[in-house]
Design an enzyme around this catalytic site. Structure first.
Site, PDB file in Angstrom:
ATOM      1  N   ARG A 171      -2.505 -13.666  -6.336  1.00  0.00           N
ATOM      2  CA  ARG A 171      -2.770 -15.036  -6.775  1.00  0.00           C
ATOM      3  C   ARG A 171      -4.228 -15.205  -7.174  1.00  0.00           C
ATOM      4  NH1 ARG A 171       0.261 -17.611  -1.707  1.00  0.00           N
ATOM      5  NH2 ARG A 171      -0.778 -15.764  -0.867  1.00  0.00           N
ATOM      6  N   LYS A 197      12.988  -6.314   1.865  1.00  0.00           N
ATOM      7  CA  LYS A 197      14.027  -6.860   2.719  1.00  0.00           C
ATOM      8  C   LYS A 197      13.404  -7.767   3.775  1.00  0.00           C
ATOM      9  CE  LYS A 197      13.184  -5.032   6.158  1.00  0.00           C
ATOM     10  NZ  LYS A 197      11.863  -5.030   6.781  1.00  0.00           N
ATOM     11  N   ARG A 199       0.847  -1.202   0.000  1.00  0.00           N
ATOM     12  CA  ARG A 199       0.000   0.000   0.000  1.00  0.00           C
ATOM     13  C   ARG A 199       0.876   1.244   0.000  1.00  0.00           C
ATOM     14  NH1 ARG A 199      -2.097  -1.041   5.370  1.00  0.00           N
ATOM     15  NH2 ARG A 199      -2.899   1.073   5.267  1.00  0.00           N
TER      16      ARG A 199
END
Length: 360
Positions: A38, A101, A18
């Site tokens: 998905r 990360k 977002r």
């Protein structure tokens, strides 16, 4: 499709997506061209909830976005366990990669991702936002100033927040099959990056994990720390935790100066950020107070740090796309060093808090 804008697609609808979607829209040289999930329903719901531009496509699979020739680059906020598979597929499809990360479960995985990007002439960058804030450049300038800061002696960093019971039960960062590195991967990554910044990105020689980390029932780290040692006597420590109040501090101490930051990962305010810098600070004559105190330095920015990250990523991609430049190696190198230290902390924990030597 706007000429000259780097078209970035988002692979996955994680919470962080977002914020990054907004950042892509704010960056002047990038455009958000699509989002994949998905399921088509989830991608469509994300696009609607986050006011994605009407021109943005929605895809019912990650593959569909990666195979779209109109997409220049992808942002990938997937769980760490999935990075290798999808990053390699992105590289095969010639997509520049902005990767969440920690970049991988360990450096050997990351080296495969990097090799795939490099062999396809693609730019790689990780999504560590705070290093793109102009405050960070101002801090680095102070840390590298021999007159004001001197030589680095020690660094302490911490990033903690008190996660609620639902987070500790359900979040991907506490699941061994999704983000197995837990707090170390999520928060420790930032602490290690801050230490490396203070050490001018010179890797420590030895890493020793603190005794004793808190693990959940699946063996995922919820709270841990470590000490890092350089051959010349520099030392650093960090602490990261899902179990302590929100704190994100850097203290770097040199022979002549000291740097303090209290909001290094996410600044208190989106468009201004401060740090304290003291040079040859001292007590007053009677030692009842300080005669020379640290000074507050405030840095303003028009764009939030995540949009500055996207702007820099898009700039590097543009250099390759429009000027036939080679990918820039600065950011991948820094990512790799961060991962190496993170791996050493994990290895030290697994070896019963033994010192671990870092080999480049």
């Amino acid at each position: 499709m706007a000429e000259g804008l780097i078209q970035i697609g988002v692979v996955g609808c994680a919470d962080i997506a977002r914020k990054v979607s907004r950042a892509i829209s704010l960056a002047p040289n990038a455009a958000l061209c699509g989002v994949a999930s998905r399921s088509l329903e989830k991608a469509s719901a994300f696009a609607a909830a986050n006011n994605l531009p009407l021109s943005a496509k929605v895809y019912g699979s990650y593959e569909a976005l990666l195979e779209d020739p109109d997409v220049d680059a992808v942002y990938m906020p997937l769980p760490t366990t999935l990075h290798l598979h999808w990053a390699l597929l992105a590289a095969q499809n010639k997509k520049h990669l902005l990767l969440e990360k920690p970049v991988a479960l360990h450096v050997a995985q990351f080296d495969r991702i990097l090799e795939a990007c490099q062999s396809n002439g693609l730019q790689f960058m990780d999504n560590t936002m705070w290093v793109h804030n102009p405050r960070t450049a101002a801090m680095a300038q102070f840390l590298n100033d021999a007159h004001r800061f001197g030589n680095l002696k020690s660094v302490r960093t911490c990033f903690t927040f008190a996660a609620d019971p639902a987070y500790l039960k359900n979040d991907i960062r506490v699941k061994a099959d999704l983000d197995a590195l837990g707090s170390l991967g999520d928060q420790g990554w930032y602490c290690i990056r801050a230490i490396l910044l203070a050490a001018n990105y010179e890797l420590p020689k030895t890493v020793l994990a603190s005794y004793e980390p808190v693990l959940n029932k699946d063996g995922v780290i919820l709270d841990c720390g470590a000490s890092l040692y350089w051959q010349d006597g520099r030392v650093a420590t960090f602490h990261c935790s899902f179990l302590a109040n929100l704190t994100m501090d850097i203290t770097a101490i040199g022979t002549r100066g000291t740097l303090h930051v209290h909001d290094f990962v996410i600044p208190y305010h989106e468009k201004e950020a401060s740090f304290l810098a003291g040079t040859q600070t001292s007590f007053d004559d009677l030692v009842t107070g300080w005669a020379k105190q640290p000074e507050k330095h405030t840095v303003h920015t028009d764009l939030p740090q995540e949009a500055l990250l996207v702007r820099e990523f898009a700039r590097l991609v543009g250099e390759i796309k429009f000027k036939n430049s080679k990918p820039d190696n600065k950011w991948p190198t820094i990512s790799r060093k961060t991962q190496l230290v993170l791996d050493a902390v994990k290895a030290s924990i697994q070896r019963g808090f033994q010192p671990v030597q870092i080999h480049h």
